[in-house]
Design a protein around this motif. Structure first.
Motif, PDB file in Angstrom:
ATOM      1  N   TRP A  15       0.830  -1.206   0.000  1.00 18.92           N
ATOM      2  CA  TRP A  15       0.000   0.000   0.000  1.00 18.92           C
ATOM      3  C   TRP A  15       0.865   1.257   0.000  1.00 18.92           C
ATOM      4  CZ3 TRP A  15      -4.468   2.200  -0.915  1.00 18.92           C
ATOM      5  CH2 TRP A  15      -4.812   3.393  -0.296  1.00 18.92           C
ATOM      6  N   LEU A  23      -2.869   7.406  -3.968  1.00 15.54           N
ATOM      7  CA  LEU A  23      -3.438   7.237  -2.636  1.00 15.54           C
ATOM      8  C   LEU A  23      -4.327   8.391  -2.220  1.00 15.54           C
ATOM      9  CD1 LEU A  23      -0.256   6.001  -0.723  1.00 15.54           C
ATOM     10  CD2 LEU A  23      -1.991   4.635  -1.864  1.00 15.54           C
ATOM     11  N   GLU A  27      -8.550   4.691   0.488  1.00 16.45           N
ATOM     12  CA  GLU A  27      -8.215   4.077   1.764  1.00 16.45           C
ATOM     13  C   GLU A  27      -8.007   2.594   1.500  1.00 16.45           C
ATOM     14  OE1 GLU A  27     -10.548   6.858   4.985  1.00 16.45           O
ATOM     15  OE2 GLU A  27     -11.723   5.300   3.998  1.00 16.45           O
ATOM     16  N   ASP A  67      -5.039  14.975   5.251  1.00 11.18           N
ATOM     17  CA  ASP A  67      -4.130  14.189   4.405  1.00 11.18           C
ATOM     18  C   ASP A  67      -3.113  13.387   5.209  1.00 11.18           C
ATOM     19  OD1 ASP A  67      -5.417  15.120   2.140  1.00 11.18           O
ATOM     20  OD2 ASP A  67      -4.088  16.837   1.953  1.00 11.18           O
ATOM     21  N   ASP A  69      -2.608   9.576   6.928  1.00 13.21           N
ATOM     22  CA  ASP A  69      -3.124   8.217   7.020  1.00 13.21           C
ATOM     23  C   ASP A  69      -3.010   7.693   8.441  1.00 13.21           C
ATOM     24  OD1 ASP A  69      -3.756   7.987   4.318  1.00 13.21           O
ATOM     25  OD2 ASP A  69      -1.788   7.202   3.785  1.00 13.21           O
ATOM     26  N   VAL A  79      -6.053   1.046   6.377  1.00 11.67           N
ATOM     27  CA  VAL A  79      -5.530   2.406   6.539  1.00 11.67           C
ATOM     28  C   VAL A  79      -6.647   3.380   6.191  1.00 11.67           C
ATOM     29  CG1 VAL A  79      -3.821   4.084   5.740  1.00 11.67           C
ATOM     30  CG2 VAL A  79      -3.201   1.656   5.888  1.00 11.67           C
ATOM     31  N   ARG A  80      -6.932   4.271   7.103  1.00 11.79           N
ATOM     32  CA  ARG A  80      -7.971   5.282   6.873  1.00 11.79           C
ATOM     33  C   ARG A  80      -7.329   6.657   6.753  1.00 11.79           C
ATOM     34  NH1 ARG A  80     -12.838   3.217   5.259  1.00 11.79           N
ATOM     35  NH2 ARG A  80     -13.528   1.551   6.647  1.00 11.79           N
ATOM     36  N   ARG A  81      -8.005   7.545   6.030  1.00  9.75           N
ATOM     37  CA  ARG A  81      -7.578   8.935   5.897  1.00  9.75           C
ATOM     38  C   ARG A  81      -8.718   9.836   6.370  1.00  9.75           C
ATOM     39  NH1 ARG A  81      -4.243  11.314   0.915  1.00  9.75           N
ATOM     40  NH2 ARG A  81      -2.772   9.912   1.884  1.00  9.75           N
ATOM     41  N   ARG A  97       1.896   9.125   7.747  1.00  8.44           N
ATOM     42  CA  ARG A  97       1.025   8.130   8.373  1.00  8.44           C
ATOM     43  C   ARG A  97       1.430   7.964   9.829  1.00  8.44           C
ATOM     44  NH1 ARG A  97       4.022   5.863   4.611  1.00  8.44           N
ATOM     45  NH2 ARG A  97       5.702   4.452   5.131  1.00  8.44           N
TER      46      ARG A  97
END
Length: 184
Positions: A15, A23, A27, A67, A69, A79-81, A97
Motif C-alpha cells: 500500500w 493514494l 483508503e 491528508d 493516514d 488504513v484510513r484517511r 502516516r
C-alpha cells in the motif's frame, strides 16, 4: 462461463509503495483499495472550522491536519484517511502516516456516501486502533456533532453531549464544537 479473478489484497508495505497521487482519495480496507467520496464544498468548509476551533484552544502544540493516514491494523491491512486529525506536533510534523495511538482526536465529516462508514464502521475501527476520541460531525438533514471518548470492551460507547454541542478534551483543555458555528 468467464469469471473475473478477485484482486489480491495488499499488505501495508505494498500500500505504502503505491505512488502518492494514487493514494490521494483512497483508503485501504482489509487489504482492498477503496475510493473515498470527494469532499463537497460544505464538508471542506466544516472541516476548516473544526481545525480552527482546535487551533484556537490548543495553539501550536497540537496540530489539526488533513491528508494523514491512520494505520488501523496490519492484518488485515487497513488504513484510513480521516477528514481531520488532531495530534501532538511531534507525532505528526512531516509524517504521512501514524498509528491510532499516536493521535488525540479523529474527526469525520459525514458525506451522503459515507453515512454508514463514518457512523458505524470507522467508529469501531478507530476504537480498536487506540484513538482516544472520535468525533462525527454531520451537517446534513438534522445537524449534529457526536463525541465518542469512552471505550469499553474495545468499542466506543454512546457519545457525550446533546448533539448540538460537543466538548473534546485534549491535554486538559476543552474544545467546544457547536453545530451552528460549524455549519454557519
Amino acid at each position: 462461463m468467464v469469471t473475473t479473478p478477485l484482486p489480491t489484497p495488499l499488505d501495508l508495505d505494498a500500500w505504502f509503495d503505491l505512488p502518492e497521487d494514487e493514494l490521494e482519495r483512497h483508503e485501504l480496507v482489509a487489504g482492498y483499495v477503496t475510493m473515498s467520496p470527494g469532499e463537497s464544498y460544505e464538508n471542506r468548509r466544516v472541516g476548516t472550522r473544526v481545525m480552527l476551533a482546535f487551533h484556537r484552544v490548543l495553539g501550536d502544540d497540537y496540530l489539526p491536519v488533513t491528508d494523514l493516514d491512520i494505520v488501523i491494523s496490519e492484518v488485515p491491512a487497513t488504513v484510513r484517511r480521516p477528514d481531520v486529525v488532531i495530534a501532538h506536533g511531534d507525532a505528526v510534523r512531516g509524517a504521512k502516516r501514524v498509528r491510532g495511538r499516536d493521535v488525540e482526536v479523529v474527526v469525520e465529516i459525514v458525506s451522503p456516501g459515507s453515512v454508514e462508514t463514518d457512523w458505524l464502521r470507522k467508529r469501531s475501527e478507530y476504537a480498536a486502533a487506540g484513538v482516544p476520541t472520535y468525533v462525527v460531525v454531520d451537517v446534513r438533514d438534522t445537524p449534529r456533532v457526536a463525541v465518542f471518548d469512552r471505550v469499553e470492551a474495545g468499542s466506543y460507547v454512546d457519545p457525550t453531549g446533546d448533539g448540538r454541542v460537543g466538548v473534546v478534551t485534549v491535554a486538559g483543555r476543552e474544545v467546544v464544537l457547536r453545530v451552528e458555528e460549524l455549519q454557519a
